[in-house]
Design a protein around this motif. Structure first.
Motif, mmCIF file in Angstrom:
data_model
loop_
_atom_site.group_PDB
_atom_site.id
_atom_site.type_symbol
_atom_site.label_atom_id
_atom_site.label_comp_id
_atom_site.label_asym_id
_atom_site.label_seq_id
_atom_site.Cartn_x
_atom_site.Cartn_y
_atom_site.Cartn_z
ATOM 1 N N ARG A 81 0.853 -1.196 -0.132
ATOM 2 C CA ARG A 81 0.094 0.062 -0.030
ATOM 3 C C ARG A 81 1.043 1.276 0.152
ATOM 4 O O ARG A 81 1.905 1.545 0.821
ATOM 5 C CB ARG A 81 -0.887 -0.134 1.155
ATOM 6 N N ILE A 82 0.580 2.197 -0.794
ATOM 7 C CA ILE A 82 1.228 3.671 -0.631
ATOM 8 C C ILE A 82 0.313 4.471 0.340
ATOM 9 O O ILE A 82 0.902 4.958 1.014
ATOM 10 C CB ILE A 82 0.939 4.161 -2.221
ATOM 11 N N CYS A 83 -1.064 4.296 0.024
ATOM 12 C CA CYS A 83 -1.639 5.105 1.135
ATOM 13 C C CYS A 83 -3.149 5.037 1.138
ATOM 14 O O CYS A 83 -3.646 4.331 0.102
ATOM 15 C CB CYS A 83 -1.580 6.817 0.909
ATOM 16 N N PRO A 84 -3.977 5.201 2.034
ATOM 17 C CA PRO A 84 -5.493 4.989 2.079
ATOM 18 C C PRO A 84 -6.118 6.162 1.097
ATOM 19 O O PRO A 84 -5.414 7.317 0.884
ATOM 20 C CB PRO A 84 -5.545 5.078 3.624
ATOM 21 N N LEU A 85 -7.375 5.800 0.897
ATOM 22 C CA LEU A 85 -7.916 6.604 0.045
ATOM 23 C C LEU A 85 -8.002 8.240 0.462
ATOM 24 O O LEU A 85 -8.038 8.933 -0.157
ATOM 25 C CB LEU A 85 -9.317 6.356 -0.259
ATOM 26 N N GLU A 86 -8.054 8.363 1.795
ATOM 27 C CA GLU A 86 -8.141 9.615 2.578
ATOM 28 C C GLU A 86 -7.127 10.602 2.218
ATOM 29 O O GLU A 86 -7.114 11.709 2.627
ATOM 30 C CB GLU A 86 -8.700 9.616 3.840
ATOM 31 N N ARG A 87 -5.909 10.033 1.831
ATOM 32 C CA ARG A 87 -4.819 10.767 1.555
ATOM 33 C C ARG A 87 -4.496 11.349 0.318
ATOM 34 O O ARG A 87 -4.077 12.023 -0.290
ATOM 35 C CB ARG A 87 -3.602 10.011 1.744
ATOM 36 N N LEU A 88 -5.633 10.810 -0.378
ATOM 37 C CA LEU A 88 -5.906 11.366 -1.823
ATOM 38 C C LEU A 88 -6.963 12.365 -2.232
ATOM 39 O O LEU A 88 -8.006 12.329 -1.616
ATOM 40 C CB LEU A 88 -6.083 10.269 -2.757
ATOM 41 N N ASP A 89 -6.646 13.282 -2.918
ATOM 42 C CA ASP A 89 -7.747 14.602 -3.249
ATOM 43 C C ASP A 89 -8.348 13.905 -4.569
ATOM 44 O O ASP A 89 -9.610 14.246 -4.709
ATOM 45 C CB ASP A 89 -7.095 15.669 -3.480
ATOM 46 N N GLU A 90 -7.948 12.924 -5.413
ATOM 47 C CA GLU A 90 -8.615 12.912 -6.842
ATOM 48 C C GLU A 90 -7.961 11.719 -7.382
ATOM 49 O O GLU A 90 -6.794 11.281 -6.890
ATOM 50 C CB GLU A 90 -8.277 14.298 -7.743
ATOM 51 N N LEU A 91 -8.619 11.000 -7.990
ATOM 52 C CA LEU A 91 -8.132 9.979 -9.009
ATOM 53 C C LEU A 91 -8.468 10.400 -10.464
ATOM 54 O O LEU A 91 -9.812 10.787 -10.963
ATOM 55 C CB LEU A 91 -8.961 8.536 -8.780
ATOM 56 N N VAL A 92 -7.672 10.118 -11.461
ATOM 57 C CA VAL A 92 -7.781 10.507 -12.799
ATOM 58 C C VAL A 92 -7.663 9.288 -13.477
ATOM 59 O O VAL A 92 -6.589 8.710 -13.244
ATOM 60 C CB VAL A 92 -6.842 11.496 -13.278
ATOM 61 N N THR A 93 -8.604 8.786 -14.347
ATOM 62 C CA THR A 93 -8.442 7.356 -15.009
ATOM 63 C C THR A 93 -8.942 7.542 -16.279
ATOM 64 O O THR A 93 -9.497 8.558 -16.834
ATOM 65 C CB THR A 93 -8.992 6.325 -13.990
ATOM 66 N N ALA A 94 -9.193 6.407 -17.018
ATOM 67 C CA ALA A 94 -9.803 6.305 -18.319
ATOM 68 C C ALA A 94 -11.295 6.245 -18.256
ATOM 69 O O ALA A 94 -12.001 5.837 -17.582
ATOM 70 C CB ALA A 94 -8.882 4.949 -19.336
ATOM 71 N N GLU A 95 -11.777 6.701 -19.553
ATOM 72 C CA GLU A 95 -13.360 6.696 -19.605
ATOM 73 C C GLU A 95 -13.885 5.243 -19.486
ATOM 74 O O GLU A 95 -15.163 5.228 -19.427
ATOM 75 C CB GLU A 95 -13.730 7.563 -20.992
ATOM 76 N N ASP A 96 -12.983 4.237 -19.851
ATOM 77 C CA ASP A 96 -13.711 2.935 -19.863
ATOM 78 C C ASP A 96 -13.465 2.276 -18.545
ATOM 79 O O ASP A 96 -13.660 1.048 -18.646
ATOM 80 C CB ASP A 96 -13.070 2.006 -20.959
ATOM 81 N N VAL A 97 -13.318 2.951 -17.618
ATOM 82 C CA VAL A 97 -13.473 2.395 -16.001
ATOM 83 C C VAL A 97 -14.608 1.748 -15.986
ATOM 84 O O VAL A 97 -15.576 2.024 -16.230
ATOM 85 C CB VAL A 97 -12.944 3.766 -15.183
#
Length: 242
Positions: free
Chosen positions: A208-224
């Protein structure tokens, strides 16, 4: 890469005029992209690796390359003004670096060595590489020296190219040393944005790098996968598709 994704071919002269850069700069960039197997050079331009083709007929790997370029562009657009940017090594570090190369008013701190080299060729971009030990294939530096270097720095935003993300495990990486360095980048950043291709969303990898609460945003592809994206959003993470 966006032009290649839509047209299958690009011309040096058209890229020079459209992007407002010299033809020599375009040819240099095309040579770098060819070395990384993103495209094949032709007389006066380049074609998508495997030859020009309609998007519906491209091989899956080529489709993912096109998605990666779009994701990287969206991530780069999250950076505004004369920013200090942390860019971690990872699957999308190279396309993010190419998207950032369009800027001329930023400082980029990265442990991805090839990205650092490519960005260092841009006169308007300041590149900083933290200390550390190069991994087996020489693509990133990591380790205690990397952590010590990053403790003394502060970033406006960290663009984190992880290997997996899920509501249960958070952001994860395949290699512990890479994850450790990514944690240090995030700890020194005002904002942290995870940048992952769609197949990595919903996936949990080795460490694990970090839990979700340490992140502000996820950028991913439109076919997620939409159900997975909704689950991440329900857990409090902003999800942006490119």
């Amino acid at each position: 890469m966006e032009r290649l994704a839509s047209d299958g071919t690009v011309a040096v002269s058209a890229l020079s005029e459209g992007l407002g850069v010299s033809e020599a700069s375009v040819r240099r960039d095309l040579s770098l992209l060819e070395a990384q197997q993103w495209l094949s050079r032709t007389h006066g331009g380049a074609v998508a690796r495997g030859g020009p083709a309609d998007a519906s007929r491209r091989a899956p790997a080529e489709e993912r390359q096109a998605y990666a370029a779009k994701i990287a562009q969206v991530a780069a657009e999250r950076v505004t003004g004369a920013a200090r940017i942390a860019l971690t090594g990872g699957p999308l570090a190279a396309p993010i670096g190419r998207a950032l190369a369009q800027r001329d008013d930023i400082t980029v701190v990265t442990n991805a060595l090839q990205v650092a080299y490519e960005l260092s060729l841009r006169s308007g971009i300041t590149v900083v590489v933290p200390g550390g030990t190069a991994n087996g294939n020489g693509s990133v530096v990591a380790g205690p020296l990397t952590d010590m270097s990053l403790r003394e720095l502060r970033f406006d935003v960290a663009l984190v190219a992880g290997d997996g993300i899920s509501a249960e495990a958070g952001l994860t990486a395949d290699h512990e040393a890479v994850a450790y360095a990514a944690r240090s980048f995030i700890a020194s950043a005002g904002r942290a944005i995870a940048v992952l291709d769609a197949p990595a969303v919903g996936r949990t990898t080795f460490t694990r790098i970090c839990p979700l609460e340490r992140l502000d945003e996820l950028v991913t592809a439109e076919d997620v996968d939409q159900a997975t994206a909704r689950g991440l959003a329900a857990a409090g993470l902003r999800v942006t598709v490119g």
